[in-house]
Design an enzyme around this catalytic site. Sequence first.
Site, PDB file in Angstrom:
ATOM      1  N   HIS A  37      44.993  33.119  40.886  1.00 50.77           N
ATOM      2  CA  HIS A  37      44.741  33.700  42.214  1.00 50.77           C
ATOM      3  C   HIS A  37      43.318  33.440  42.712  1.00 50.77           C
ATOM      4  CE1 HIS A  37      48.466  36.067  41.666  1.00 50.77           C
ATOM      5  NE2 HIS A  37      48.005  36.428  40.487  1.00 50.77           N
TER       6      HIS A  37
HETATM    7  O1  RIB Z   1      46.480  40.314  42.358  1.00 48.25           O
HETATM    8  C1  RIB Z   1      45.619  39.359  41.780  1.00 48.25           C
HETATM    9  C2  RIB Z   1      44.210  39.863  41.782  1.00 48.25           C
HETATM   10  O2  RIB Z   1      44.141  41.048  40.981  1.00 48.25           O
HETATM   11  C3  RIB Z   1      43.229  38.877  41.128  1.00 48.25           C
HETATM   12  O3  RIB Z   1      41.962  39.005  41.727  1.00 48.25           O
HETATM   13  C4  RIB Z   1      43.178  39.341  39.702  1.00 48.25           C
HETATM   14  O4  RIB Z   1      41.915  39.041  39.080  1.00 48.25           O
HETATM   15  C5  RIB Z   1      43.322  40.818  39.850  1.00 48.25           C
HETATM   16  O5  RIB Z   1      42.034  41.351  40.090  1.00 48.25           O
END
Ligand code: RIB
Length: 308
Positions: A240
Site C-alpha cells: 500500500h
Molecule cells: O490499510 C493499509 C494501511 O494500513 C497501510 O498504511 C499499512 O501500513 C497500514 O498502516
Amino acid sequence: MTSLIIDCDPGVDDAVALLTAFGSPALDLLAVTTVGGNVPVDRTARNACILRQIAAREDVPVYRGAERPLVREPAGAGEFHGAEGLGDMAPFDPAKGCEPGGAVEAIVERVMARPAGTVSMAVLGPLTNLALALRAEPRLAEQLGPVAVMGGARAEGGNITASAEFNIWADPEAAAEVLDSACDVVLFGLDVTHQVRATEARIAGVEALDTPSARAAASMMRFSQRIEREIVGWDAPPVHDLCPVAWMLRPDLFTLRPCHIAVETGSDLTRGHTAVEFRDGVAGPLRHRWATAADADGVFDLLKGATR
Ligand code: RIB
Ligand code: CA
C-alpha cells in the site's frame, strides 16, 4: 527535485516505501515523522531510525509524533506487521535516534520556512500528526504542496471493516479535518493499492539485488506474503504505502480522478468510510484527487532502482 516530508507508522509496507524514498536522490527528504498506528509510536519511531540506518541516510531527521488518535482509542495492526512492526526482522537499537522535538513542530517549521507549495507530504499512516499540525498553524494548508495519502477505499470495500481502510478508520476525525482543510489531498486508497502487489517474481527481483536495503525490503514483503496467505488467502500482498512515494517520483505511473471525499465519523458501523464522489455539485467541490489505476511494474522498478 521534490522536497518531501514522509509521515508514517512502520509497518512493513511503510518500510518498503521508506527504503524506496531513502534510495531516491530525486527526493529532497526534509524529515520522516512517525505516528502510532500499526504498532505504538515508540516502535514506529525506532523502526524509522532502523530503516534509515539500513539505507545509510542518517542525514534525514526522524521525529516522534502522536501516540494516539485525536479522540479514538489506539488500535494496532500487529498481526499484519509483526509485534515489533518490522515483520520477521529483529529490531535493534539504531546508532542514531529521533531528533529532539516532536513531529508536529517539525512539519510546521519545515513547511513554513520554505516558499508556498514547495514542500509536499506523503502520509502513510493515520493522519493524526498532519491534523495536529493544521490546528497548530492555520496557514499550513495553503503553504503545503500536494499531500499524497495512503488511505480510504471505494470500489474495493474496506480492510479493517467492511467499509473502511485502516489508516482512515484508526483516526477518522484526523482524516476528516485534513480532507476538510485546504490541503491538496491525493488519496491512494485500496482501489489502487490492491493493483500494486508483491508477487513472487517481484519479491525475488528485489532479493536478487542483495544490498542491505533490498534485503530489508524483500524481508518485509516475504513477511507480508506469508501473513496475507495465512489470514486473507491472497498470494501477493499489496504494498500500500509504496504508492504515495512512487507518485512523488513518477506521477505518470498513476491515473487520478477529481473528486470530493468525506469521511464518516458518526457511525460505529461505517466509521472511517471514505465517501468518494466524482459528480460535481453533489457532495461539494471536486477539490481532491482519487487514484484509480497504477502501473505496478513501473512502481516496482522504482523500488528496485532505489535499493540496488
Ligand atoms: O490499510 C493499509 C494501511 O494500513 C497501510 O498504511 C499499512 O501500513 C497500514 O498502516
Ligand atoms: Ca502505514
